[in-house]
Design a protein around this motif. Structure first.
Motif, short mmCIF file in Angstrom:
data_model
loop_
_atom_site.label_atom_id
_atom_site.label_comp_id
_atom_site.label_asym_id
_atom_site.label_seq_id
_atom_site.Cartn_x
_atom_site.Cartn_y
_atom_site.Cartn_z
N LYS A 84 -7.35 -6.05 8.97
CA LYS A 84 -8.02 -4.76 8.86
C LYS A 84 -7.30 -3.78 7.94
O LYS A 84 -7.90 -2.80 7.49
N ASP A 86 -5.45 -4.81 5.12
CA ASP A 86 -5.04 -5.43 3.86
C ASP A 86 -5.27 -4.50 2.67
O ASP A 86 -4.59 -4.61 1.65
N TYR A 87 -6.22 -3.56 2.79
CA TYR A 87 -6.49 -2.63 1.70
C TYR A 87 -5.29 -1.71 1.43
O TYR A 87 -5.16 -1.17 0.33
N ALA A 91 -3.72 -0.82 -2.11
CA ALA A 91 -3.66 0.57 -2.57
C ALA A 91 -2.31 0.89 -3.21
O ALA A 91 -2.24 1.60 -4.21
N ARG A 103 -7.71 4.62 -3.13
CA ARG A 103 -7.86 3.28 -2.54
C ARG A 103 -7.63 3.32 -1.04
O ARG A 103 -8.31 2.63 -0.27
N MET A 104 -6.67 4.13 -0.61
CA MET A 104 -6.40 4.24 0.82
C MET A 104 -7.60 4.83 1.55
O MET A 104 -8.05 4.31 2.58
N ARG A 106 -10.83 5.23 0.47
CA ARG A 106 -12.05 4.43 0.36
C ARG A 106 -11.94 3.16 1.23
O ARG A 106 -12.90 2.77 1.89
N GLY A 107 -10.76 2.57 1.24
CA GLY A 107 -10.57 1.38 2.06
C GLY A 107 -10.68 1.70 3.54
O GLY A 107 -11.26 0.94 4.32
N ALA A 110 -14.38 2.20 4.37
CA ALA A 110 -15.07 0.91 4.40
C ALA A 110 -14.75 0.17 5.69
O ALA A 110 -15.62 -0.46 6.31
N ASN A 111 -13.49 0.24 6.11
CA ASN A 111 -13.06 -0.43 7.33
C ASN A 111 -13.72 0.20 8.55
O ASN A 111 -14.20 -0.49 9.45
N SER A 114 -17.56 -0.67 8.87
CA SER A 114 -17.95 -2.07 8.80
C SER A 114 -18.83 -2.43 9.99
O SER A 114 -19.10 -1.61 10.86
#
Length: 212
Positions: A84, A86-87, A91, A103-104, A106-107, A110-111, A114
């Motif tokens: 969960k 890995d992003y 990042a 990246r942190m 947005r990731g 997304a997580n 989900s």
């Protein structure tokens, strides 16, 4: 948020310790089911009965495969970080501090949005809810957060040295702000916020992020 650093994984044997033959269940599948229970209810809120029912195994099988409840939670937390979060590692490889932040965020969104039914941050849910009887779990969660924070400090210190943001700003303060936003997003997701709403919050955070 849990750690972003690599750690040795706790090994789970597939051989039954008493019968010397493979167990009749997949430990990874059972662990994923336990993770969902912990993620939904937190460490203290998850009972052994709920865990074993979700895992589809008996109490003796759970104890033989994973140890006690505390040990099972540590296995579940390892799985949570591997699958969960890995992003987060991805990042840290972004070329700029703002890229790391985007990246942190947005990731994380997304997580949180989900198909998984469980929402919120497992570390926050379990760490904040722990009473005296689960102090070791709280300490474990805090230690993993500290490891994550240290990795971010190293990355942001390098970003500052490279001129991503001015010397008047503290990398530690910026990271605390980032974590506060991420935790807020997790809370909002848990309360039912849509991905579109969370994305707009990320957009605002990025607009105010300092650059050189």
């Amino acid at each position: 948020m849990a750690t972003v650093l690599e750690r040795p994984e706790t090994q789970v044997s597939d051989a039954h310790p008493h019968k010397g033959r493979p167990r009749g269940f997949c430990t990874e599948t059972a662990l994923a089911a336990a993770l969902r229970v912990f993620w939904t209810k937190g460490y203290e809120g998850a009972s052994i009965t709920e865990l074993t029912e979700a895992m589809g195994i008996t109490r003796p099988s759970m104890y033989a495969a994973f140890g006690n409840k505390e040990s099972l939670f540590r296995h579940a937390l390892d799985l949570y970080e591997r699958e969960k979060l890995d992003y987060v590692r991805a990042a840290l490889a972004a070329p700029t501090a703002k890229g790391v932040v985007e990246r942190m965020l947005r990731g994380g969104v997304a997580n949180q949005t989900s198909d998984c039914a469980a929402k919120g941050c497992l570390g926050v849910i379990s760490g904040n809810a722990c009473g005296d009887d689960a102090q070791a779990i709280r300490e474990e969660v805090i230690a993993r957060r500290a490891s994550s924070h240290a990795a971010m400090v190293d990355r942001f210190a390098r970003a500052q040295a490279e001129g991503d943001f001015g010397p008047e700003l503290s990398p530690d303060d910026l990271i605390n702000y980032l974590f506060a936003v991420m935790q807020g997003l997790a809370v909002q997701a848990g309360a039912g916020a849509t991905r579109e709403q969370l994305d707009r919050t990320v957009d605002l955070a990025l607009m105010t992020w300092p650059t050189a």
